[in-house]
Design a protein around this motif. Sequence first.
Motif, PDB file in Angstrom:
ATOM      1  N   LYS A   1       5.288  10.599  13.947  1.00 55.05           N
ATOM      2  CA  LYS A   1       3.945  10.013  13.856  1.00 55.05           C
ATOM      3  C   LYS A   1       3.979   8.495  14.001  1.00 55.05           C
ATOM      4  O   LYS A   1       3.049   7.901  14.556  1.00 55.05           O
ATOM      5  N   CYS A   2       5.045   7.857  13.510  1.00 52.16           N
ATOM      6  CA  CYS A   2       5.171   6.410  13.709  1.00 52.16           C
ATOM      7  C   CYS A   2       5.385   6.081  15.182  1.00 52.16           C
ATOM      8  O   CYS A   2       4.756   5.165  15.731  1.00 52.16           O
ATOM      9  N   GLU A   3       6.258   6.841  15.821  1.00 55.56           N
ATOM     10  CA  GLU A   3       6.567   6.556  17.221  1.00 55.56           C
ATOM     11  C   GLU A   3       5.361   6.795  18.124  1.00 55.56           C
ATOM     12  O   GLU A   3       5.202   6.122  19.142  1.00 55.56           O
TER      13      GLU A   3
ATOM     14  N   LEU B   1       0.835  -1.199   0.000  1.00 55.77           N
ATOM     15  CA  LEU B   1       0.000   0.000   0.000  1.00 55.77           C
ATOM     16  C   LEU B   1       0.869   1.248   0.000  1.00 55.77           C
ATOM     17  O   LEU B   1       1.744   1.402   0.854  1.00 55.77           O
ATOM     18  N   MET B   2       0.613   2.137  -0.958  1.00 54.37           N
ATOM     19  CA  MET B   2       1.357   3.394  -1.070  1.00 54.37           C
ATOM     20  C   MET B   2       0.383   4.563  -1.016  1.00 54.37           C
ATOM     21  O   MET B   2      -0.694   4.518  -1.606  1.00 54.37           O
ATOM     22  N   ILE B   3       0.774   5.611  -0.314  1.00 56.79           N
ATOM     23  CA  ILE B   3       0.023   6.860  -0.342  1.00 56.79           C
ATOM     24  C   ILE B   3       0.984   7.968  -0.731  1.00 56.79           C
ATOM     25  O   ILE B   3       2.186   7.909  -0.420  1.00 56.79           O
ATOM     26  N   GLY B   4       0.467   8.963  -1.443  1.00 57.66           N
ATOM     27  CA  GLY B   4       1.292  10.103  -1.827  1.00 57.66           C
ATOM     28  C   GLY B   4       0.855  11.349  -1.096  1.00 57.66           C
ATOM     29  O   GLY B   4      -0.347  11.596  -0.931  1.00 57.66           O
ATOM     30  N   GLY B   5       1.827  12.145  -0.647  1.00 57.80           N
ATOM     31  CA  GLY B   5       1.508  13.399   0.029  1.00 57.80           C
ATOM     32  C   GLY B   5       2.537  13.718   1.096  1.00 57.80           C
ATOM     33  O   GLY B   5       3.499  12.975   1.310  1.00 57.80           O
ATOM     34  N   SER B   6       2.324  14.826   1.783  1.00 55.49           N
ATOM     35  CA  SER B   6       3.241  15.170   2.875  1.00 55.49           C
ATOM     36  C   SER B   6       2.555  16.017   3.938  1.00 55.49           C
ATOM     37  O   SER B   6       3.218  16.660   4.743  1.00 55.49           O
ATOM     38  N   GLY B   7       1.229  16.003   3.925  1.00 58.89           N
ATOM     39  CA  GLY B   7       0.510  16.764   4.944  1.00 58.89           C
ATOM     40  C   GLY B   7       0.812  16.234   6.334  1.00 58.89           C
ATOM     41  O   GLY B   7       0.679  15.030   6.591  1.00 58.89           O
ATOM     42  N   GLU B   8       1.208  17.108   7.226  1.00 56.04           N
ATOM     43  CA  GLU B   8       1.689  16.680   8.538  1.00 56.04           C
ATOM     44  C   GLU B   8       0.555  16.378   9.513  1.00 56.04           C
ATOM     45  O   GLU B   8       0.742  15.637  10.480  1.00 56.04           O
ATOM     46  N   LYS B   9      -0.637  16.926   9.261  1.00 57.19           N
ATOM     47  CA  LYS B   9      -1.757  16.720  10.179  1.00 57.19           C
ATOM     48  C   LYS B   9      -2.613  15.524   9.792  1.00 57.19           C
ATOM     49  O   LYS B   9      -3.225  14.890  10.651  1.00 57.19           O
ATOM     50  N   LYS B  10      -2.692  15.202   8.480  1.00 60.28           N
ATOM     51  CA  LYS B  10      -3.591  14.136   8.040  1.00 60.28           C
ATOM     52  C   LYS B  10      -2.882  13.035   7.271  1.00 60.28           C
ATOM     53  O   LYS B  10      -2.992  11.853   7.619  1.00 60.28           O
ATOM     54  N   THR B  11      -2.150  13.395   6.209  1.00 57.35           N
ATOM     55  CA  THR B  11      -1.615  12.363   5.324  1.00 57.35           C
ATOM     56  C   THR B  11      -0.536  11.525   5.997  1.00 57.35           C
ATOM     57  O   THR B  11      -0.571  10.284   5.932  1.00 57.35           O
ATOM     58  N   ILE B  12       0.429  12.149   6.637  1.00 57.54           N
ATOM     59  CA  ILE B  12       1.507  11.378   7.269  1.00 57.54           C
ATOM     60  C   ILE B  12       0.974  10.513   8.415  1.00 57.54           C
ATOM     61  O   ILE B  12       1.335   9.331   8.515  1.00 57.54           O
ATOM     62  N   PRO B  13       0.095  11.031   9.288  1.00 56.84           N
ATOM     63  CA  PRO B  13      -0.479  10.134  10.304  1.00 56.84           C
ATOM     64  C   PRO B  13      -1.256   8.962   9.692  1.00 56.84           C
ATOM     65  O   PRO B  13      -1.193   7.838  10.207  1.00 56.84           O
ATOM     66  N   LEU B  14      -1.985   9.196   8.580  1.00 56.74           N
ATOM     67  CA  LEU B  14      -2.708   8.108   7.917  1.00 56.74           C
ATOM     68  C   LEU B  14      -1.719   7.083   7.363  1.00 56.74           C
ATOM     69  O   LEU B  14      -1.937   5.867   7.480  1.00 56.74           O
TER      70      LEU B  14
ATOM     71  N   ARG C   1       4.974   2.379  16.140  1.00 57.71           N
ATOM     72  CA  ARG C   1       5.417   1.728  14.902  1.00 57.71           C
ATOM     73  C   ARG C   1       6.881   2.078  14.668  1.00 57.71           C
ATOM     74  O   ARG C   1       7.290   3.237  14.826  1.00 57.71           O
ATOM     75  N   ASP C   2       7.661   1.111  14.267  1.00 55.99           N
ATOM     76  CA  ASP C   2       9.049   1.353  13.907  1.00 55.99           C
ATOM     77  C   ASP C   2       9.072   2.188  12.631  1.00 55.99           C
ATOM     78  O   ASP C   2       8.582   1.734  11.591  1.00 55.99           O
ATOM     79  N   PRO C   3       9.615   3.423  12.659  1.00 58.16           N
ATOM     80  CA  PRO C   3       9.617   4.264  11.460  1.00 58.16           C
ATOM     81  C   PRO C   3      10.289   3.599  10.265  1.00 58.16           C
ATOM     82  O   PRO C   3       9.951   3.905   9.113  1.00 58.16           O
ATOM     83  N   ALA C   4      11.209   2.693  10.517  1.00 56.32           N
ATOM     84  CA  ALA C   4      11.901   2.023   9.413  1.00 56.32           C
ATOM     85  C   ALA C   4      10.969   1.139   8.603  1.00 56.32           C
ATOM     86  O   ALA C   4      11.285   0.769   7.464  1.00 56.32           O
ATOM     87  N   THR C   5       9.796   0.802   9.159  1.00 55.77           N
ATOM     88  CA  THR C   5       8.856  -0.052   8.435  1.00 55.77           C
ATOM     89  C   THR C   5       7.942   0.745   7.497  1.00 55.77           C
ATOM     90  O   THR C   5       7.181   0.147   6.729  1.00 55.77           O
ATOM     91  N   LEU C   6       7.991   2.067   7.559  1.00 59.29           N
ATOM     92  CA  LEU C   6       7.263   2.907   6.607  1.00 59.29           C
ATOM     93  C   LEU C   6       8.275   3.433   5.593  1.00 59.29           C
ATOM     94  O   LEU C   6       8.998   4.387   5.838  1.00 59.29           O
TER      95      LEU C   6
END
Length: 309
Positions: free
Chosen positions: A218-220, A178-191, A224-229
């Motif tokens: 947001k992973c922490e 699953l891939m998502i595109g974007g960089s919104g810090e309030k919605k897209t990255i948390p999603l 979630r281990d950030p390395a897995t995203l």
Amino acid sequence: MTIRLGLQINNFSYGTGVADLFPTVISQAHEADSSGFDSVFVMDHFYQLPGIGSPDQPMLEAYTALGALATATDNVALGTLVTGNTYRNPTLLAKNITTLDVISQGRAILGIGTGWFELEHDQLGYEFGTFTDRFNKLGEALQIILPMIEGERPTFTGKYYRVQEAMANPRFRDHIPLMIGGSGEKKTIPLAARHFDHLNVIAGFDELSKKLDVVKQKCEEIDRDPATLETSMLVGALVGEGLSVDMVPDDFKQRMVAGTVEQIAEQVKEKVLDAGIDGVILFVPTQTVGYQPGQITALGEALKPLVTG
């Protein structure tokens, strides 16, 4: 499935007739398939985008084109960068992606986002609404699509969608990346941190480090281990002796590289990989010079050592 070196085919204006259009697409995919690229993407649009061309320029429907590319390639993963959720009922999209996975023998990637090109929505009859509307629609759609592609039969009633024991058979795999595109810090990255395997960061070179800090945070926050995203960036590559980024319009300078393939590899390393982004997805502009055989092969061979360690 790891995405480290991708090719996006983002336009179909090659200076050819329609009969030669898709053979040219296949030629590009063949080059990518044999030169070190691990993935090939198309855009999910019906009109060409501003900044690339006029709306009436050629644009192929994404999943039809990907199904054909699945039979013409052997190695590369295939997907959209990224699917506009607003264009398809979630159950249809689940069926699209599981069918692509079957046809490609397990090489499908589900790229998905909120949808953003208002002209397409207005002219083709898709509801556009506000960004919040589209983001909430995506949230509901994921509650249907994700169980379906994993073999479950969800029943769901929401504001925008409802399904009853929806199923998608046949399936090739229990998990499609699953891939998502974007960089919104309030919605897209948390999603992305909650649901996705891969985040294609839509930002300038000078913003990447900050965006990666937010990804880590947001992973922490959800353990979630950030390395897995996994992360990537879409970068335009102007290939040619004597070309430089100085020739790129100001609006695109932070998202394009230029020069010989060796110079492009150096720039990708310095601007993207050294910033901490895991991979790069390149597009090679063809709308003014047409498809140049050999360029994609040369780029793959120059960049593969940088992304495979």
